[in-house]
Write a protein that holds these residues in place. Sequence first.
Motif, PDB file in Angstrom:
ATOM      1  N   ALA A  98      69.265 109.656   1.969  1.00  0.00           N
ATOM      2  CA  ALA A  98      68.839 109.964   3.332  1.00  0.00           C
ATOM      3  C   ALA A  98      67.331 110.178   3.343  1.00  0.00           C
ATOM      4  CB  ALA A  98      69.558 111.208   3.835  1.00  0.00           C
ATOM      5  N   PRO A  99      66.639 109.683   4.347  1.00  0.00           N
ATOM      6  CA  PRO A  99      65.192 109.868   4.400  1.00  0.00           C
ATOM      7  C   PRO A  99      64.845 111.325   4.676  1.00  0.00           C
ATOM      8  CG  PRO A  99      65.973 108.783   6.392  1.00  0.00           C
ATOM      9  CD  PRO A  99      67.143 108.908   5.459  1.00  0.00           C
ATOM     10  N   ALA A 100      63.700 111.766   4.147  1.00  0.00           N
ATOM     11  CA  ALA A 100      63.250 113.140   4.371  1.00  0.00           C
ATOM     12  C   ALA A 100      62.799 113.282   5.812  1.00  0.00           C
ATOM     13  CB  ALA A 100      62.095 113.454   3.418  1.00  0.00           C
ATOM     14  N   PRO A 101      62.970 114.460   6.401  1.00  0.00           N
ATOM     15  CA  PRO A 101      62.542 114.645   7.784  1.00  0.00           C
ATOM     16  C   PRO A 101      61.021 114.522   7.881  1.00  0.00           C
ATOM     17  CG  PRO A 101      63.342 116.709   6.860  1.00  0.00           C
ATOM     18  CD  PRO A 101      63.605 115.637   5.858  1.00  0.00           C
ATOM     19  N   ALA A 102      60.577 113.932   8.958  1.00  0.00           N
ATOM     20  CA  ALA A 102      59.142 113.726   9.143  1.00  0.00           C
ATOM     21  C   ALA A 102      58.456 115.041   9.491  1.00  0.00           C
ATOM     22  CB  ALA A 102      58.920 112.709  10.253  1.00  0.00           C
ATOM     23  N   GLN A 103      57.251 115.226   8.935  1.00  0.00           N
ATOM     24  CA  GLN A 103      56.456 116.418   9.216  1.00  0.00           C
ATOM     25  C   GLN A 103      55.438 116.083  10.298  1.00  0.00           C
ATOM     26  OE1 GLN A 103      56.814 119.466   7.861  1.00  0.00           O
ATOM     27  NE2 GLN A 103      58.570 118.751   6.699  1.00  0.00           N
ATOM     28  N   LEU A 104      55.246 117.015  11.207  1.00  0.00           N
ATOM     29  CA  LEU A 104      54.240 116.826  12.226  1.00  0.00           C
ATOM     30  C   LEU A 104      52.866 117.066  11.620  1.00  0.00           C
ATOM     31  CD1 LEU A 104      55.945 118.679  15.190  1.00  0.00           C
ATOM     32  CD2 LEU A 104      55.728 116.234  14.858  1.00  0.00           C
ATOM     33  N   PRO A 105      51.838 116.384  12.082  1.00  0.00           N
ATOM     34  CA  PRO A 105      50.509 116.616  11.524  1.00  0.00           C
ATOM     35  C   PRO A 105      50.018 118.025  11.860  1.00  0.00           C
ATOM     36  CG  PRO A 105      50.507 114.756  13.070  1.00  0.00           C
ATOM     37  CD  PRO A 105      51.870 115.320  13.033  1.00  0.00           C
ATOM     38  N   GLY A 106      49.393 118.665  10.897  1.00  0.00           N
ATOM     39  CA  GLY A 106      48.840 120.006  11.094  1.00  0.00           C
ATOM     40  C   GLY A 106      49.843 121.124  10.873  1.00  0.00           C
TER      41      GLY A 106
END
Length: 122
Positions: A98-106
């Motif tokens: 499963a792909p890792a959850p995306a992190q928001l910038p900052g």
Amino acid sequence: MLIIFGILIILACVLLGFFVLIQNPKGGGLSGSFGGIGNQVIGVRQTTDVLEKGTWILATIIAVLCLTAPFFIGKSGKVSNSAPTAIERAGGGAPAPAPAPAQLPGTQPQQPAPNTPAPGSK
């Protein structure tokens, strides 16, 4: 068997389209094109009835063929000893991670809360 159903459905659809296109939407149909004398000589007055009955019969045939065709489809999904496909062989049969959850910038990634207390604290 499905090829036969497909050919019959296509043939019935073409005939149904022909029947619908030659009908006059105001009920005249082919009888208006032959003139008044044709009604008495060759009985064109009944043409609209024949076209209407043919339309209903062909529509019923199409419906019955479409509803019965799935009974002749092979159940290939339930066969367990079938050969693996090229995609299954290439992937080794293991599911993709499963792909890792995306992190928001900052934003900083959150650390999970520890379940045990830190050493030295009671």
